[in-house]
Design a protein around this motif. Structure first.
Motif, short mmCIF file in Angstrom:
data_model
loop_
_atom_site.label_atom_id
_atom_site.label_comp_id
_atom_site.label_asym_id
_atom_site.label_seq_id
_atom_site.Cartn_x
_atom_site.Cartn_y
_atom_site.Cartn_z
N GLN A 5 0.82 -1.22 0.00
CA GLN A 5 0.00 0.00 0.00
C GLN A 5 0.85 1.27 0.00
OE1 GLN A 5 -3.43 0.16 -0.31
NE2 GLN A 5 -3.02 -1.99 -0.81
N HIS A 6 2.10 1.12 0.38
CA HIS A 6 2.99 2.29 0.44
C HIS A 6 4.40 1.86 0.00
CE1 HIS A 6 -0.07 4.37 2.89
NE2 HIS A 6 -0.18 3.22 3.53
N TYR A 7 5.15 2.84 -0.51
CA TYR A 7 6.52 2.61 -0.96
C TYR A 7 7.37 3.78 -0.47
CZ TYR A 7 4.04 -0.65 -3.95
OH TYR A 7 3.23 -1.66 -4.39
N ILE A 211 19.60 3.15 -10.90
CA ILE A 211 18.73 2.28 -11.69
C ILE A 211 17.38 2.94 -11.88
CG2 ILE A 211 17.49 0.08 -11.65
CD1 ILE A 211 19.93 -1.18 -10.34
N ALA A 212 16.87 3.58 -10.82
CA ALA A 212 15.60 4.29 -10.92
C ALA A 212 15.72 5.46 -11.89
CB ALA A 212 15.17 4.79 -9.54
N ALA A 213 16.82 6.19 -11.83
CA ALA A 213 17.02 7.33 -12.72
C ALA A 213 17.02 6.90 -14.18
CB ALA A 213 18.32 8.05 -12.37
N ARG A 214 17.65 5.78 -14.47
CA ARG A 214 17.67 5.29 -15.84
C ARG A 214 16.28 4.89 -16.30
NH1 ARG A 214 22.65 1.35 -17.15
NH2 ARG A 214 21.88 1.82 -19.24
N ALA A 215 15.51 4.28 -15.40
CA ALA A 215 14.13 3.90 -15.74
C ALA A 215 13.28 5.13 -16.01
CB ALA A 215 13.52 3.07 -14.62
N TRP A 262 9.76 4.90 -8.69
CA TRP A 262 10.22 3.73 -9.45
C TRP A 262 9.92 2.44 -8.69
CZ3 TRP A 262 13.98 0.31 -7.65
CH2 TRP A 262 14.33 -0.71 -8.55
N LEU A 263 10.15 2.44 -7.38
CA LEU A 263 9.93 1.25 -6.58
C LEU A 263 8.47 0.81 -6.65
CD1 LEU A 263 11.42 -0.72 -4.69
CD2 LEU A 263 10.81 0.78 -2.78
N ARG A 264 7.57 1.78 -6.65
CA ARG A 264 6.15 1.45 -6.77
C ARG A 264 5.88 0.70 -8.07
NH1 ARG A 264 1.51 6.08 -7.00
NH2 ARG A 264 2.66 6.62 -8.89
N ASN A 265 6.49 1.13 -9.16
CA ASN A 265 6.30 0.46 -10.45
C ASN A 265 6.98 -0.90 -10.48
OD1 ASN A 265 4.98 2.73 -11.28
ND2 ASN A 265 6.53 3.40 -12.74
N ALA A 266 8.25 -0.92 -10.04
CA ALA A 266 9.04 -2.14 -10.17
C ALA A 266 8.50 -3.28 -9.33
CB ALA A 266 10.49 -1.84 -9.79
N ALA A 267 8.03 -2.96 -8.14
CA ALA A 267 7.59 -4.00 -7.21
C ALA A 267 6.30 -4.67 -7.64
CB ALA A 267 7.42 -3.41 -5.81
N ASP A 269 5.22 -4.81 -11.07
CA ASP A 269 5.23 -5.10 -12.50
C ASP A 269 5.14 -6.61 -12.70
OD1 ASP A 269 5.95 -5.61 -15.18
OD2 ASP A 269 7.10 -3.74 -15.29
N LYS A 270 4.02 -7.08 -13.19
CA LYS A 270 3.80 -8.52 -13.32
C LYS A 270 4.84 -9.16 -14.24
CE LYS A 270 -1.19 -8.42 -12.48
NZ LYS A 270 -2.53 -8.73 -13.04
N ALA A 271 5.24 -8.45 -15.28
CA ALA A 271 6.20 -9.00 -16.24
C ALA A 271 7.58 -9.18 -15.62
CB ALA A 271 6.29 -8.11 -17.47
N LEU A 272 7.90 -8.34 -14.63
CA LEU A 272 9.23 -8.38 -14.03
C LEU A 272 9.23 -8.97 -12.62
CD1 LEU A 272 10.52 -4.86 -15.14
CD2 LEU A 272 11.14 -7.08 -16.10
N TRP A 273 8.07 -9.37 -12.14
CA TRP A 273 7.94 -9.84 -10.76
C TRP A 273 8.94 -10.95 -10.45
CZ3 TRP A 273 5.61 -8.39 -6.36
CH2 TRP A 273 5.49 -9.31 -5.34
N HIS A 274 8.98 -11.97 -11.28
CA HIS A 274 9.87 -13.09 -10.99
C HIS A 274 11.33 -12.68 -11.10
CE1 HIS A 274 11.99 -16.94 -11.50
NE2 HIS A 274 11.04 -17.43 -10.74
N ASP A 275 11.68 -11.90 -12.13
CA ASP A 275 13.07 -11.49 -12.32
C ASP A 275 13.58 -10.66 -11.16
OD1 ASP A 275 13.29 -12.77 -14.74
OD2 ASP A 275 12.78 -11.01 -15.93
N PHE A 276 12.73 -9.77 -10.62
CA PHE A 276 13.16 -8.88 -9.56
C PHE A 276 13.19 -9.57 -8.19
CE2 PHE A 276 12.03 -4.53 -11.65
CZ PHE A 276 13.06 -4.74 -12.56
N TRP A 277 12.22 -10.42 -7.91
CA TRP A 277 12.16 -11.05 -6.60
C TRP A 277 12.87 -12.40 -6.56
CZ3 TRP A 277 10.88 -8.36 -2.47
CH2 TRP A 277 10.03 -7.25 -2.58
#
Length: 297
Positions: A5-7, A211-215, A262-267, A269-277
């Motif tokens: 709910q928060h980031y 990494i966030a800045a590049r995104a 960025w963290l709100r998006n990255a955490a 993102d269904k497409a990246l969920w497995h890669d990130f976690w």
């Protein structure tokens, strides 16, 4: 797939003063209309106040993902230990945090000067021009964690060695002071990937603001934001509304704001969920000794 709910993002600092200028915190809610908010107590943040903030959210059980811009550990895998040939070298990250906090118990402001001045420990660090410990490692670069080598190889970031204590790219001091805070949390907040992600409550992850800045459309040479227009443009690229007007656009505050968005998006993102976690290169040995940077796949 867990939805927080928060980031929030801490841009961390190892500066040996009561209220480091480089210590900043921003948060953002989960809803698209939520604006990022710069959280700044009167007089600025101290590391002690940051620890209190974290403990308060632990006690409240806040559903929040917290990114901390620091390295929570030193290289281990490359040499089979944090401090090869030192009999007191810890076996895992939690033991390392305890060691740093114990050896720096008399340092003010949760600093870590005592550790890098220790007769044996100082051999592993670069302290300044002409003052590099004989165990520092590779000339120029120094030892790197597995995730840091991976970042460099894949071009996701240009990480510096945690054993470097000098220059604009030094991260050693912030890492050491961060380890003291992580130790004092004493299991009150899970810290990924050292701990599994629970179904509820706060979670801490290591992040790199670059990494966030590049995104957000900022290249490595333009990763620092120091004006309102650039900040709003970066946040818009991340699907975020601008924050309330800032008194000043120092790059620590803007780093925290951009990285929270960025963290709100990255955490989530269904497409990246497995890669990130669950990054492919993260095995059990790395998990307990070195950890991993969230967002590096």
């Amino acid at each position: 797939m867990r939805r927080f709910q928060h980031y929030a993002c801490f841009d961390w600092s190892g500066q040996a003063v009561a209220r480091p200028k480089g210590l900043a915190l921003a948060s953002i809610g989960a809803e698209p209309e939520d604006r990022p908010v710069l959280l700044r107590p009167q007089g600025g943040w101290s590391r002690g106040a940051a620890l209190d903030w974290l403990l308060a959210h632990a006690e409240a059980g806040t559903d929040i993902l917290i990114g901390m811009d620091l390295s929570p550990s030193f290289p281990f895998v490359d040499a089979g230990g944090y401090f090869p040939d030192w009999a007191d070298s810890p076996a895992d990250a939690r033991s390392l945090w305890a060691m740093v906090d114990r050896m720096c118990a008399d340092d003010d402001h949760l600093g870590a000067g005592s550790f890098v001045r220790h007769a044996e420990a100082r051999r592993y660090f670069r302290h300044g021009k002409g003052d590099t410990g004989d165990r520092f490692g590779e000339a120029g670069t120094g030892r790197l964690r597995v995730v840091e080598r991976h970042q460099r190889l894949t071009g996701q970031a240009n990480s510096a060695s945690c054993f470097n204590l000098v220059g604009a790219a030094q991260v050693g001091k912030s890492s050491l002071t961060g380890m003291r805070v992580l130790h004092r949390l004493a299991g009150t907040i899970p810290i990924w990937p050292f701990d599994p992600v629970p179904d509820k409550g706060p979670v801490i992850v290591e992040i790199y603001t670059s990494i966030a800045a590049r995104a957000a459309g900022r290249g490595l040479s333009r990763s620092k934001v120091r004006d309102a227009d650039a900040l709003h443009e970066a946040l818009a690229a991340l699907g975020s509304r601008p924050p309330a007007p800032l008194i000043a656009h120092d790059d620590h505050s803007t780093d925290a704001l951009i990285t929270a968005a960025w963290l709100r998006n990255a955490a989530r993102d269904k497409a990246l969920w497995h890669d990130f976690w669950n990054p492919q290169a993260l095995d059990e040995a790395i998990r307990v000794t070195e950890g991993w940077t969230f967002g590096v796949k």
